[in-house]
Design a protein around this motif. Structure first.
Motif, PDB file in Angstrom:
ATOM      1  N   ALA A   1       1.150  -0.901  -0.565  1.00  0.00           N
ATOM      2  CA  ALA A   1       0.205  -0.181  -0.467  1.00  0.00           C
ATOM      3  C   ALA A   1       0.534   1.281   0.298  1.00  0.00           C
ATOM      4  O   ALA A   1       0.241   2.158  -1.084  1.00  0.00           O
ATOM      5  CB  ALA A   1      -0.828   0.171   1.053  1.00  0.00           C
ATOM      6  N   ALA A   2       2.084   1.226   1.013  1.00  0.00           N
ATOM      7  CA  ALA A   2       2.894   2.465   0.936  1.00  0.00           C
ATOM      8  C   ALA A   2       3.366   2.628  -0.441  1.00  0.00           C
ATOM      9  O   ALA A   2       3.815   3.887  -0.835  1.00  0.00           O
ATOM     10  CB  ALA A   2       3.775   2.263   1.849  1.00  0.00           C
ATOM     11  N   SER A   3       3.925   1.299  -1.114  1.00  0.00           N
ATOM     12  CA  SER A   3       4.798   1.360  -2.890  1.00  0.00           C
ATOM     13  C   SER A   3       3.716   2.185  -3.491  1.00  0.00           C
ATOM     14  O   SER A   3       3.648   2.952  -4.506  1.00  0.00           O
ATOM     15  CB  SER A   3       4.937   0.087  -3.084  1.00  0.00           C
ATOM     16  N   ILE A   4       2.358   1.673  -3.813  1.00  0.00           N
ATOM     17  CA  ILE A   4       1.863   2.091  -4.804  1.00  0.00           C
ATOM     18  C   ILE A   4       1.525   3.158  -4.138  1.00  0.00           C
ATOM     19  O   ILE A   4       0.911   4.406  -5.756  1.00  0.00           O
ATOM     20  CB  ILE A   4       0.355   1.104  -4.499  1.00  0.00           C
TER      21      ILE A   4
ATOM     22  N   ALA B   1      -5.662   1.114  -7.103  1.00  0.00           N
ATOM     23  CA  ALA B   1      -4.826  -0.482  -6.770  1.00  0.00           C
ATOM     24  C   ALA B   1      -4.951  -0.191  -4.555  1.00  0.00           C
ATOM     25  O   ALA B   1      -5.175  -0.773  -4.004  1.00  0.00           O
ATOM     26  CB  ALA B   1      -3.854  -0.258  -7.699  1.00  0.00           C
ATOM     27  N   ALA B   2      -4.577   1.221  -4.450  1.00  0.00           N
ATOM     28  CA  ALA B   2      -3.805   1.383  -3.465  1.00  0.00           C
ATOM     29  C   ALA B   2      -4.953   1.531  -2.524  1.00  0.00           C
ATOM     30  O   ALA B   2      -5.231   0.594  -1.508  1.00  0.00           O
ATOM     31  CB  ALA B   2      -3.380   3.189  -3.132  1.00  0.00           C
TER      32      ALA B   2
ATOM     33  N   ILE C   1      -6.476  -8.496  -6.639  1.00  0.00           N
ATOM     34  CA  ILE C   1      -7.079  -7.210  -7.448  1.00  0.00           C
ATOM     35  C   ILE C   1      -6.090  -5.931  -7.546  1.00  0.00           C
ATOM     36  O   ILE C   1      -6.297  -5.517  -8.325  1.00  0.00           O
ATOM     37  CB  ILE C   1      -8.922  -6.969  -6.816  1.00  0.00           C
ATOM     38  N   GLY C   2      -5.883  -5.421  -6.303  1.00  0.00           N
ATOM     39  CA  GLY C   2      -5.117  -4.215  -5.989  1.00  0.00           C
ATOM     40  C   GLY C   2      -4.292  -3.753  -6.960  1.00  0.00           C
ATOM     41  O   GLY C   2      -3.780  -3.500  -7.960  1.00  0.00           O
ATOM     42  N   LEU C   3      -2.762  -5.941  -6.857  1.00  0.00           N
ATOM     43  CA  LEU C   3      -1.960  -5.720  -8.033  1.00  0.00           C
ATOM     44  C   LEU C   3      -2.688  -5.635  -9.639  1.00  0.00           C
ATOM     45  O   LEU C   3      -1.778  -5.485 -10.469  1.00  0.00           O
ATOM     46  CB  LEU C   3      -1.496  -7.320  -7.598  1.00  0.00           C
ATOM     47  N   GLY C   4      -3.256  -6.055 -10.261  1.00  0.00           N
ATOM     48  CA  GLY C   4      -4.412  -5.953 -11.059  1.00  0.00           C
ATOM     49  C   GLY C   4      -4.536  -4.510 -11.051  1.00  0.00           C
ATOM     50  O   GLY C   4      -3.732  -4.244 -12.312  1.00  0.00           O
ATOM     51  N   LEU C   5      -5.039  -3.790 -10.234  1.00  0.00           N
ATOM     52  CA  LEU C   5      -5.252  -2.157 -11.728  1.00  0.00           C
ATOM     53  C   LEU C   5      -3.985  -1.743 -10.984  1.00  0.00           C
ATOM     54  O   LEU C   5      -3.720  -0.565 -11.637  1.00  0.00           O
ATOM     55  CB  LEU C   5      -6.034  -1.976  -9.802  1.00  0.00           C
ATOM     56  N   PHE C   6      -3.204  -2.224 -10.122  1.00  0.00           N
ATOM     57  CA  PHE C   6      -1.946  -1.296 -10.785  1.00  0.00           C
ATOM     58  C   PHE C   6      -1.184  -1.966 -11.565  1.00  0.00           C
ATOM     59  O   PHE C   6      -0.098  -1.131 -11.809  1.00  0.00           O
ATOM     60  CB  PHE C   6      -0.456  -2.375  -9.257  1.00  0.00           C
ATOM     61  N   GLY C   7      -1.548  -2.830 -12.776  1.00  0.00           N
ATOM     62  CA  GLY C   7      -1.166  -3.223 -13.814  1.00  0.00           C
ATOM     63  C   GLY C   7      -1.246  -2.576 -14.225  1.00  0.00           C
ATOM     64  O   GLY C   7      -0.352  -2.231 -15.656  1.00  0.00           O
ATOM     65  N   ALA C   8      -2.886  -2.259 -14.258  1.00  0.00           N
ATOM     66  CA  ALA C   8      -3.304  -1.787 -15.103  1.00  0.00           C
ATOM     67  C   ALA C   8      -2.893  -0.264 -15.512  1.00  0.00           C
ATOM     68  O   ALA C   8      -2.751  -0.008 -17.003  1.00  0.00           O
ATOM     69  CB  ALA C   8      -4.723  -1.912 -14.825  1.00  0.00           C
TER      70      ALA C   8
END
Length: 188
Positions: free
Chosen positions: A41-44, A145-146, A177-184
């Motif tokens: 979460a902090a990284s995103i 994502a966050a 799901i958050g990681l998927g949004l991050f990738g998107a």
């Protein structure tokens, strides 16, 4: 009250660490999940801030480029008026008719340079606006994502309190799901 994802993640991690002292393997697993999700979460959140700043910076630079292009177009129009005035003066008989005709031709050459500068400013503006839109697009995806990861952290806390595996698995699903949004954010 301000929203600080890093602070909230830290608080959830502290709750998880406290619960981990009970030496329950499930609680330990959930506590480790909380720690991993807090880092995620902090990284995103940091990348989200970087993208927001990039959008603002690019948009501001685009405004400056547009101002420069507008200034150049104004100069172009002023020189166009001068060219026409000198052309009118050159057409009238008189001792300075040739000088006026030469000055009118010089204005045409000067206008070509100014027009090029104005068009370059507009092209730069368009490029910067496209960069701003890209940063804003990424920012929106990273916000989602966050949010998913932060909700996952909160649900991990519920899993610790209730000792229910379904909540823990749900939090992991939210993180995925958050990681998927991050990738998107970076693939679309």
């Amino acid at each position: 009250m301000t929203h600080d994802p890093a602070l909230e993640a830290h608080e959830h991690r502290e709750h998880a660490e406290h619960a981990a002292h009970e030496h329950d393997s499930f609680i330990s697993q959930v506590s480790i999940t909380v720690a991993v999700l807090a880092v995620l979460a902090a990284s995103i959140g940091s990348l989200e801030t970087v993208e927001a700043g990039g959008a603002i910076t690019a948009a501001s630079e685009a405004v400056l480029s547009q101002d420069q292009a507008t200034d150049a177009w104004n100069e172009y129009q002023a020189d166009s008026l001068k060219k026409h005035l000198y052309g009118i003066a050159a057409a009238a008989p008189g001792p300075k008719a040739e000088e006026f005709a030469r000055t009118a031709r010089e204005q045409v050459e000067k206008q070509a340079e100014i027009k090029k500068r104005a068009q370059e400013g507009e092209a730069e503006r368009d490029k910067l606006m496209a960069q701003s839109r890209l940063h804003e697009h990424r920012h929106h995806w990273l916000t989602g994502a966050a949010t998913m990861v932060e909700i996952g952290i909160a649900i991990c806390t519920v899993a610790i309190i209730t000792r229910r595996r379904q909540f823990w698995l749900g939090s992991i699903l939210l993180a995925v799901i958050g990681l998927g949004l991050f990738g998107a954010a970076y693939l679309t």
